[in-house]
Design a protein around this motif. Structure first.
Motif, PDB file in Angstrom:
ATOM      1  N   LEU A   1       0.959   7.291   8.017  1.00 14.77           N
ATOM      2  CA  LEU A   1       1.572   7.822   6.799  1.00 14.77           C
ATOM      3  C   LEU A   1       0.628   8.796   6.097  1.00 14.77           C
ATOM      4  N   PHE A   2      -0.675   8.500   6.088  1.00 18.26           N
ATOM      5  CA  PHE A   2      -1.642   9.400   5.451  1.00 18.26           C
ATOM      6  C   PHE A   2      -1.642  10.758   6.158  1.00 18.26           C
ATOM      7  N   VAL A   3      -1.615  10.756   7.489  1.00 15.80           N
ATOM      8  CA  VAL A   3      -1.597  11.998   8.258  1.00 15.80           C
ATOM      9  C   VAL A   3      -0.330  12.796   7.960  1.00 15.80           C
TER      10      VAL A   3
ATOM     11  N   THR B   1       5.660   3.896   0.551  1.00 15.00           N
ATOM     12  CA  THR B   1       5.156   2.586   0.972  1.00 15.00           C
ATOM     13  C   THR B   1       4.822   2.570   2.459  1.00 15.00           C
ATOM     14  N   VAL B   2       3.647   2.052   2.774  1.00 13.06           N
ATOM     15  CA  VAL B   2       3.237   1.871   4.163  1.00 13.06           C
ATOM     16  C   VAL B   2       4.050   0.718   4.755  1.00 13.06           C
ATOM     17  N   PRO B   3       4.761   0.921   5.867  1.00 15.02           N
ATOM     18  CA  PRO B   3       5.510  -0.179   6.473  1.00 15.02           C
ATOM     19  C   PRO B   3       4.556  -1.159   7.150  1.00 15.02           C
TER      20      PRO B   3
ATOM     21  N   VAL C   1      -1.057  -1.757  -4.504  1.00 16.28           N
ATOM     22  CA  VAL C   1      -0.117  -2.360  -5.457  1.00 16.28           C
ATOM     23  C   VAL C   1      -0.353  -3.865  -5.490  1.00 16.28           C
ATOM     24  N   MET C   2      -0.589  -4.386  -6.673  1.00 14.73           N
ATOM     25  CA  MET C   2      -0.858  -5.811  -6.825  1.00 14.73           C
ATOM     26  C   MET C   2       0.447  -6.587  -7.039  1.00 14.73           C
TER      27      MET C   2
ATOM     28  N   ILE D   1       0.872  -1.176   0.000  1.00 13.82           N
ATOM     29  CA  ILE D   1       0.000   0.000   0.000  1.00 13.82           C
ATOM     30  C   ILE D   1       0.903   1.219   0.000  1.00 13.82           C
ATOM     31  N   LYS D   2       0.598   2.179  -0.853  1.00 10.42           N
ATOM     32  CA  LYS D   2       1.390   3.400  -0.914  1.00 10.42           C
ATOM     33  C   LYS D   2       0.492   4.615  -0.707  1.00 10.42           C
TER      34      LYS D   2
END
Length: 439
Positions: free
Chosen positions: A307-309, A266-268, A350-351, A260-261
């Motif tokens: 990450l979004f925040v 990239t989200v850890p 992301v697939m 997920i980005k």
């Protein structure tokens, strides 16, 4: 009883059983959103004479079920399914019903019994399997045409109590899962159509989205064929079903999400959560119409929101008090509107490869909330599913709205368009007006 190639032609309501009658190019049905439950229902015709019927839309359910309680079920053509028949065996049913009350849809001897389930409450019951007439509008992809009839559509009875928590005004549930008994499978088999179906959910209060059956396209909304913009990713099989009767693989639709980005970052997260446990069936990423918003395992959710925040702060967006069930909210006056919704960080699913991306823009990532006193908020439309959800990520209805999703069951792949708003159309733009459907 009419043959499977029989069609019911409107407005004359005339049955035609000619073997020379050509097959329909595809079928279509309207999908409406219930704004009290935030769930969806599909409209079709059932019984003899045909009656308009709304059914809760369950993307992963194995079969369809209806409330057969009197006086709700009244048809001259229903048939019970005998115990031990090939059809009953194909349902993997281990139950055989007998009844000592007056005969009816609910009551017959030596009858195949199934376990219809409510995906919201988790409750199930035991009831009779039935065959009866079902009809859907034909389509060339741009507008509805005459009705096509399936005279022996297989489903289960149920009782009114099982409807609790489903989309309002639904008289049952329509299953679109990978089973041979789902609505898409029965339509394609009975009418010799390709094993494809597509959904375009609308969040509109007044206009319907659309479901297409037996069609690879076109899917035309506002003169735009959105089938031309699809990106494909393999559908992943979960080897463990989560239904009441445990047998074989799951009929839900899973995809191989790898990352997920947010704004390209990239989200850890613990990537083992993105894989399906082959023994328990837990983990992985599934698509569901039974959850209004995407549900994430707790550690994924926290990392995603963080990450979004962080990315939102670069846009000078300041958090405000949250509204449950969401994890972060912003004042609506601080967010600029765009053609694809809102100017907020972009979310990418992301697939299997870096270039196979389902992009979620502001129209699908944010949810508008009106508070007392006229204060309006935009909240991030993803929710915490706890430490041990059945799937690590469940992509919910809000994230699917105004996205065309094609389920290619022949090649076992999912086609997705990302937001069709960027193409100048929306899922509410399919031309259902010519069908004069009033369900």
């Amino acid at each position: 009883m009419p043959s499977p190639n029989t069609f019911l032609l409107l407005p004359f309501l005339l049955f035609m059983a000619s073997p020379s009658l050509s097959l329909p190019p595809a079928l279509v049905a309207p999908i409406s959103k219930d704004h009290s439950t935030l769930l969806y229902s599909l409209s079709l015709y059932l019984k003899t004479p045909l009656q308009p019927t709304k059914l809760h839309l369950d993307l992963g359910a194995s079969f369809t079920w209806l409330d057969c309680t009197k006086p709700y079920y009244n048809s001259s053509t229903y048939l019970h399914v005998p115990c031990g028949s090939p059809l009953c065996d194909s349902f993997h049913s281990f139950a055989c019903g007998n009844c000592y009350e007056p005969p009816g849809p609910h009551c017959a001897n030596d009858t195949c019994s199934l376990y219809p389930e409510n995906p919201v409450s988790g409750k199930a019951t035991l009831d009779n399997a039935l065959l009866d007439a079902l009809a859907l509008h034909t389509t060339d992809g741009s507008a509805p045409g005459p009705l096509a009839l399936l005279p022996e559509f297989a489903f289960s009875c149920s009782t009114s109590s099982l409807l609790k928590g489903l989309a309002k005004k639904a008289n049952g549930l329509v299953g679109l899962g990978r089973s041979n008994h789902s609505l898409p499978a029965q339509v394609s088999t009975a009418l010799s159509l390709p094993h494809y179906f597509a959904l375009c959910l609308s969040g509109s209060v007044n206009a319907s989205g659309a479901a297409f059956f037996g069609s690879k396209g076109p899917y035309i909304f506002n003169k735009i064929d959105v089938s031309k913009s699809l990106i494909y990713t393999p559908l992943v099989l979960n080897p463990v079903t989560r239904t009441v009767v445990k047998y074989g693989p799951s009929d839900e639709y899973f995809v191989g999400l790898t990352a997920i980005k947010v704004n390209g970052k990239t989200v850890p997260l613990n990537k083992t959560l993105l894989s399906i446990d082959r023994d328990s069936g837990s983990g992985g990423t599934t698509l569901t119409t039974d959850a209004p918003y995407t549900v994430m395992e707790t550690s994924i959710f926290k990392a995603f929101v963080e990450l979004f925040v962080r990315e939102s702060s670069a846009l000078n967006l300041t958090r405000t008090n949250v509204v449950k069930p969401f994890g972060v909210c912003y004042l609506a006056k601080d967010i600029v509107s765009t053609r694809a919704g809102l100017a907020v960080p972009t979310v990418d699913l992301v697939m299997e490869r870096e270039d196979v991306i389902w992009r979620i823009l502001g129209s699908n990532s944010m949810v508008k909330i009106s508070k007392k006193g006229g204060v309006e908020l935009w909240c991030l439309g993803f929710v915490d599913g706890g430490a041990k959800p059945r799937s690590s990520i469940m992509i919910g209805g809000h994230q699917m709205e105004d996205n065309l999703l094609q389920f290619d069951l022949e090649s076992k792949r999912l086609g997705f368009s990302s937001s069709v708003l960027l193409q100048g159309t929306k899922c509410a733009d399919f031309n259902f007006a010519s069908a004069k459907v009033n369900l």
